[in-house]
Scaffold this active site. Structure first.
Site, mmCIF file in Angstrom:
data_model
loop_
_atom_site.group_PDB
_atom_site.id
_atom_site.type_symbol
_atom_site.label_atom_id
_atom_site.label_comp_id
_atom_site.label_asym_id
_atom_site.label_seq_id
_atom_site.Cartn_x
_atom_site.Cartn_y
_atom_site.Cartn_z
ATOM 1 N N SER A 47 0.838 -1.198 0.000
ATOM 2 C CA SER A 47 0.000 0.000 0.000
ATOM 3 C C SER A 47 0.878 1.256 0.000
ATOM 4 O O SER A 47 1.725 1.409 -0.866
ATOM 5 C CB SER A 47 -0.956 -0.047 1.192
ATOM 6 O OG SER A 47 -1.977 0.920 1.074
ATOM 7 N N ASP A 171 -5.824 -2.662 -2.952
ATOM 8 C CA ASP A 171 -4.865 -2.417 -1.880
ATOM 9 C C ASP A 171 -4.268 -3.694 -1.270
ATOM 10 O O ASP A 171 -4.978 -4.580 -0.809
ATOM 11 C CB ASP A 171 -5.555 -1.606 -0.785
ATOM 12 C CG ASP A 171 -4.568 -1.009 0.190
ATOM 13 O OD1 ASP A 171 -4.003 -1.767 0.994
ATOM 14 O OD2 ASP A 171 -4.360 0.215 0.148
#
Length: 291
Positions: A47, A171
């Site tokens: 991320s 993500d």
């Protein structure tokens, strides 16, 4: 393009976790590590940790800290996570799935990452994303760097899934928020964990309706890290750097939903730098100062 990465197996890894706007803390940790002469052989990110990690793998020196500080400031402007409420609502209505268009973030990454492909990075670098169709983690080990980073930080609801080779990615924090196990699998024996402060504090039962989902998400994102730490093989040392974050940012509070709080970037960098510098000094002192 020739691969300029070292041939030897990596021994020291920087593992950079996810955490939204709090990822600026990792920049302060990097500043402290480089100031102490601690440099990685391998970089692994998830991320926002993929953003920070890619910059470090491209230039593993203090210069990357300056570049990242500018990038994090840019995340709060240039239309990346800014704009009017009406504009965000319009994007949400048109897309049906997300609040922000990915183009400004792509442009910012292209401007701040001097390398275009993962295999051209000076250091080995990998980042993880969640593959929607397979419901599994996917590690990017080569190919276009910006595409991989965008996939790793495509927060559901904020940014659209990234489509690559016919499949969709979101993500990486959903499947592996602090990928210590990946670094171990790649041969790292000394691991520095750069995280945003949440794992530094124990969770407590929710006391309000909005806390229920936040606590549940924290359990989901922490459990794999805890398992990786419990399953460390002999001969592997893991050092979790402190963020220096306040209690209001490390626990399950509404602040976790505020992805647009980039105005505190400089403060977060310096707090993490101070806390991590003290920690590194203690650790290296205990090991006779050998970095």
């Amino acid at each position: 393009m020739e691969d300029s990465r070292p041939d030897r197996a990596p021994t020291r890894a920087f593992v950079l976790g996810g955490g939204g706007a709090l990822g600026a803390y990792e920049v302060g940790m990097l500043k402290a590590l480089f100031a102490a002469g601690v440099h990685p052989d391998l970089v692994v990110g998830t991320s926002v940790g993929a953003i920070n990690g890619a910059a470090v793998a491209a230039d593993p020196s203090q210069a990357s800290v300056t570049r990242l500080a500018d990038l994090w400031t840019g995340l709060g402007r240039a239309g990346v996570f800014s704009g009017s409420l009406l504009g965000r609502l319009t994007t949400a209505v048109r897309s049906g799935t997300h609040l922000y268009h990915p183009a400004p973030l792509r442009e910012l990454l292209c401007a701040h990452l001097p390398v275009t492909r993962i295999e051209a990075l000076p250091l080995p670098f990998q980042c993880v994303a969640a593959n929607i169709e397979r419901a599994a983690e996917h590690w990017f080990t080569d190919g276009p760097l910006v595409d991989a980073v965008l996939a790793s930080c495509a927060v559901p609801g904020l940014l659209p899934p990234v489509r690559l080779d016919g499949t969709h990615f979101v993500d990486g924090g959903l499947v592996n928020s602090i990928p210590v196990g990946r670094a171990v699998a790649l041969g790292a024996t000394e691991i520095y964990v750069l995280q945003v402060g949440r794992v530094e504090r124990a969770l407590s039962p929710p006391r309000a309706p909005w806390q229920v989902a936040l606590v549940a998400f924290e359990i989901a994102r922490r459990h794999r890290f805890a398992r990786d730490m419990a399953d460390l093989p002999a001969g592997v040392t893991v050092r979790v750097l402190p963020s220096g974050s306040g209690t209001d940012e490390g626990t399950a509070t509404l602040r976790q939903l505020r992805y647009r709080t980039f105005g505190r970037t400089a403060e977060r960098i310096e707090r993490a730098y101070t806390a991590s510098s003290r920690y590194i000094e203690t650790v290296l002192g205990a090991s006779d100062g050998a970095p």
